[in-house]
Design an enzyme around this catalytic site. Structure first.
Site, short mmCIF file in Angstrom:
data_model
loop_
_atom_site.label_atom_id
_atom_site.label_comp_id
_atom_site.label_asym_id
_atom_site.label_seq_id
_atom_site.Cartn_x
_atom_site.Cartn_y
_atom_site.Cartn_z
N LYS A 47 0.81 -1.23 0.00
CA LYS A 47 0.00 0.00 0.00
C LYS A 47 0.84 1.27 0.00
CE LYS A 47 -4.28 -1.60 0.15
NZ LYS A 47 -5.22 -1.22 -0.92
N SER B 9 1.63 -9.91 -0.95
CA SER B 9 1.36 -8.48 -1.01
C SER B 9 1.43 -7.79 0.34
CB SER B 9 0.00 -8.23 -1.64
OG SER B 9 -1.00 -8.89 -0.89
N GLU C 61 -9.96 7.57 2.37
CA GLU C 61 -10.94 6.72 3.03
C GLU C 61 -10.26 5.41 3.34
OE1 GLU C 61 -10.63 6.46 -0.24
OE2 GLU C 61 -10.42 4.28 -0.21
#
Lengths: 410, 279, 410, 279
Positions: A83, A376, A105
């Site tokens: 991320k 990930s 968000e």
């Protein structure tokens, strides 16, 4: 701004100028490296984020599958998942654009924490919208955001989850669009977000492609990773798309079933690419989980990070073009994959990533000799979920948890 | 002259909004009809979508209530047919519902059915002019208007592009942000009106208008109409919260409509009206 | 096996042959790279562990202190702390030695999780002893160990904490010494552990020294890190010891006070180097926290990882020789350091590491122009502690936690 | 001839262990005295240390009890002085307590005070021969014996080094591990005895002996003495758990001591004793 028939910019008029401004900034800074933007971005990814992340040969999985299995270790990136690649890129871009406030968000909290981290690192004020129910379910992530100096604003309308948080963030952006940048968390939303987020995540495949050539001596036969919104997916696939010999697999969350309950508006999965249909959601045309009327379904997955009713438009286009194969693994297969990697390789993967590992288990014979899988993110955030879910099901290879049974939960 | 054009023809138009089916089918019929009794010239009738990204919390909650009470596109058209009102109706909804209706894959089925049911026009907050071509064509085909929103940030080429496609009226967004009642009314309303003055289409101002006083000032600033949503939806929400009978809520809505309409009329009569055309 | 008067091998006779065997293996494999042991170790540290970890210029701290502050990012190592360097080295060594079972003790759980990870990676059975009370306090770490396939054996005798777990592990080792290796978690214990663990951790300073030269153009003026047992400390200092221009600071946990309560046998700190005296503990002669009779005191720190009544003998010797300066920072200073780094740099440090950051805050004027600080681990494991402790105290710069007050805790 | 040597002189010696001060000073005095009545030839008297790394859970718990009841090195010496027993006493403790006593920085003060109080020798489980020089010297200075432990893993040079330093008796560890009562007695006891057979010093076997039967077999295997700790400490622990009066526990200890002593004697008399010297 289109990927075949997908993509576009379906947003309120008030946001269009901001989106055009962003499109311009994307082209100048990201595509043309104006003012050395991409150089600074890559340097910060290295020093702050810990790039390059390793490509690891998974010795015991390789033996198990009689193949060369390589793991791309995005779980080692600062914050514990891919991320940060995107969050850092967008916050830095906002700084180059002269914006002085960041909003985002978050659902499970992973994108929120990555954004809060990037903002602290770059000295940008940050406000994260999060459903009240999600806040209560994801307290450690909320705390991490607060520690990084971000405001976390509870959204109490509706069910208090991701969808309400997205609306609230759009609302804030519409109101403060002149000085504020909205950091979208995946390759979704109106153009240029899907392309821009892909380009910030592209570093995964730039590294992985080169690393596989070095370690395996050639390109992989197949490349697999989980797909929710699709940012790690597009990041991992981007550089392989032109390699015709390489099969690309987007592994979606099959949840508890691929069947849907139209009456309740609930899909007990998040397999948008496998079962969704074309529609318009959150600013772009893409595949979505919807009922016959076009109302968005509530999606479900044991992995909060895959639990989204849409998917990146570029990924949808690649699936339509048969360049990417959309497959899915259910909750049980993901949990078993989670336990397998933890026990065999000493890596506790995110439940998201565990879906890809679940697919390899069942289909390794079709995947060729050199298999590249993206880890990930790391699974520390999922411990409680796994503890509960493993207790409730009969998951292959799960350790018994007697040590805990006296008190239950953490 | 279209029904909408007629509604704007003599004096400032009062354009209230309610979500169809909020909080239930029958009450909602009564509420919309009350708006007409209160003086509505055009009614924007929301078809609830599950992801209303352009709405503030007030209308978002109305949409949740309407969805929970079973509102769907099919029911919506029945609702329009059941409505005993005589003013033009504008359907306000999100593009995915329009796109999926009927055969799906385009807006035509939706617009045909809407026109059949008695809808006069559309306003689609997540459909910018760039993506509007198919809907524009369907509207032309079925004789409907397509209203566009102009925001305070809309300028230059974008403005031209929008104004070249708009029909019925242009929805002038009084301030940035999403829908919602505000007590402060931005000076940006006047600025925005000035920007669109040169085009020959009625200008209706919305966003943040909640009192007759506001309505008056907006009309004084040059608006041909005032759009009011959240202030009316608030009355519905309050009724739900207190458990008031539908008839009581309807009468409150009618009263509020009267106040707003009266404000708009005051704005048009009394003071000198700075018609941009005339300055 | 001696560091001036410190070190040695104070262990039960039954263990002496194993220790001599280990000494031999250490010399052959670690010092002489026999069979390419060190090459394999370094390769696995890179691929599995994520080395090298970055050296990051801390822009906002640099501005704050008007100096060049560099952070060595051990928090990015797999598992979230420097602990893996040692665990991986020892488990691999055990494999080279033909051992077929690993045991370890753990207090807060960090060393146990690192060992469990390394064992899973290398396919070695692993048993971790942990006090029953610690198990209940550190549930996520226990769960991580179980996920990695390790047995976690509760130790119920006494207070059920680290000291009892150490005794129990010694006992297991004494009983199974022929096929079992005991992975000690720090630069403590009998020779060759202190030297061997230092050599596994030395990679921190090998990298950091070179990285500082690259980024700052010269060696640092001062190098700081926290010191509990001292493994990250010795790892960071090892390559700098011969650089006379470089000042080395070992920052201990000052806890709530440096005063001790002899009657209760309690030291409300873990400042062994600053306040301890010479003695024999857990296999070696070193500085320890003890009462006048030689009974070991109960130490205390808000940071569980520093909470140990002994310290590595080599570090004790370096302090005696005035090569290393022993300083300390109390609980409050560490908590403030934790919040400062989180907010200013977007890095949530381990509470251990936060002690070093606390020292820089108060003494930066004495530290020269180029300051190197080790972020030895990440702080995710400390969220709950920080939440509680911050709530109870008046910590400078802490964010308010209103978001949480409705339910309290995670 | 030292008191310890005398104790081993005629027939197999029974060498029980208890932790001084477990569970309290007065009871502990009574328990140790009961051991003598039960036939103890030498008594190993533990001085509790806070980190007993060589002990099994049974003795570890005894140490915790004794520490909580206030046992310290100073009290320990008073305890030794208060004891009304006539057999030689061996102090079993960890090196840090020896090292820190008095001025600290060495074992001399401790050994002097111990000798004064009536201690005849020492066994220090965390002090291998390599580190024992200072204690060896202090023992010589103050006329005490220094017992070393030989483990099943001790061989070759290490064994020579230990056997060249040992005095009083050599503590032959019957099996790997820490202290603790076991029902299975390893064959390693015999092997270990064989390894040390050539040295002319009494061989006492410990670790895992809990019954007269065990004691008999160990002596049959060639031991000059049997060391029993955990089986006796268990009786103390049981007394604490049940809240039995000290006199009851003392009498149980005495009974157990008799059983063990009798076993040792049986081992020495009946069967052919495979004296390694003679094979």
């Amino acid at each position: 701004g289109k990927f075949d028939e997908y993509g576009g910019q379906y947003v309120p008029e008030a946001l269009m100028p901001a989106i055009e401004e962003l499109e311009d900034a994307y082209e100048r800074y990201v595509l043309d490296n104006e003012d050395g933007f991409m150089d600074e971005f890559r340097q910060r990814l290295a020093d702050f984020g810990g790039r390059p992340t390793p490509l690891q040969r998974a010795d015991r999985l390789s033996e198990r599958y009689d193949a060369e299995v390589y793991l791309k270790r995005e779980d080692l990136l600062h914050g514990g998942a891919h991320k940060l690649n995107n969050a850092l890129g967008q916050v830095l871009l906002a700084k180059y654009m002269g914006k002085d406030r960041i909003i985002a968000e978050t659902g499970a909290g992973q994108h929120g924490t990555a954004t809060a981290m990037a903002c602290a690192h770059l000295g940008m004020p940050c406000e994260v919208y999060m459903g009240r129910r999600d806040i209560n379910r994801q307290r450690p992530n909320v705390f991490r955001m607060r520690l990084n100096g971000a405001e976390v604003t509870p959204v109490t309308v509706g069910r208090g989850t991701l969808k309400e948080a997205i609306s609230e963030t759009m609302r804030d952006w519409a109101e403060n669009v002149e000085d504020t940048h909205y950091v979208i968390g995946s390759v979704v939303g109106p153009h240029p977000f899907p392309a821009m987020v892909r380009d910030f995540q592209r570093v995964i495949s730039e590294e992985a492609r080169e690393q596989t050539r070095e370690k395996a001596g050639r390109l992989p036969d197949s490349v697999l990773t989980c797909a929710g919104g699709g940012s790690n997916t597009m990041g991992l696939f981007a550089e392989f798309v032109d390699d015709e010999s390489v099969d690309l697999y987007a592994v979606e969350a099959g949840g508890s079933s691929l069947e849907v309950d139209e009456a309740e508006g609930v899909a007990p999965n998040s397999a948008t690419l496998s079962t969704g249909t074309e529609g318009i959601l959150h600013g772009s045309r893409t595949r979505i989980l919807q009922d016959g009327d076009g109302q968005i379904m509530e999606s479900h997955s044991v992995s909060a990070g895959l639990d989204y009713a849409g998917v990146g438009p570029e990924l949808a286009a690649l699936v339509d073009r048969d360049r990417v194969t959309a497959v899915n693994v259910g909750d049980d297969g993901a949990l078993a994959g989670f336990h397998r990697l933890s026990q065999l390789e000493g890596i506790i993967p995110a439940l998201e990533s565990a879906h890809a590992l679940g697919y390899v288990e069942d289909h390794h014979e079709e995947l060729g000799e050199v298999i590249l899988v993206n880890v990930s993110g790391r699974g520390d955030k999922d411990l409680e979920t796994v503890l509960e879910e493993t207790h409730d099901r009969d998951i292959e290879g799960a350790p018994d948890m007697d040590t805990f049974e006296s008190t239950g939960g953490f | 002259m279209s029904r909408i054009a007629e509604a704007f023809a003599d004096g400032p138009a009062f354009v209230p909004y309610l979500a169809a089916g909020d909080p239930d089918y029958e009450s909602s019929l009564a509420y919309v009809e009350a708006l007409e009794r209160g003086g509505a010239d055009v009614i924007e009738l929301g078809l609830p979508f599950s992801e209303p990204i352009a709405e503030g919390p007030t209308i978002q909650s109305a949409i949740v209530r309407a969805l929970e009470a079973g509102m769907t596109p099919t029911r919506y058209f029945e609702f329009v047919e059941d409505l005993a009102v005589d003013v033009p109706l504008v359907c306000m909804t999100y593009y995915n519902l329009i796109y999926q209706f009927g055969e799906g894959g385009g807006p035509d089925d939706f617009v045909r059915r809407a026109a059949e049911a008695g809808i006069d026009g559309f306003v689609v907050p997540d459909l910018p002019a760039e993506e509007a071509e198919p809907l524009r064509e369907a509207c032309d085909e079925h004789g409907c208007e397509l209203v566009f929103i102009v925001a305070p940030t809309t300028r230059g080429e974008r403005l031209e592009r929008i104004m070249s496609q708009v029909s019925g009226y242009v929805y002038v967004q009084a301030r940035l942000g999403t829908t919602g009642a505000r007590t402060d009314l931005s000076d940006r309303a006047a600025e925005s009106l000035e920007r669109v003055a040169e085009w020959d289409v009625p200008k209706a101002v919305g966003f943040g208008i909640s009192t007759g006083e506001h309505a008056q000032r907006v009309v004084e600033a040059g608006a041909d109409g005032v759009i009011v949503g959240s202030a009316l939806v608030d009355i519905v929400a309050q009724g739900v919260e207190r458990g008031d009978p539908a008839v009581t809520v309807a009468s409150r809505l009618e009263g509020k409509a009267r106040e707003l309409k009266a404000g708009a009329l005051r704005g048009a009569s009394g003071n000198e009206r700075p018609h941009p055309e005339r300055t």
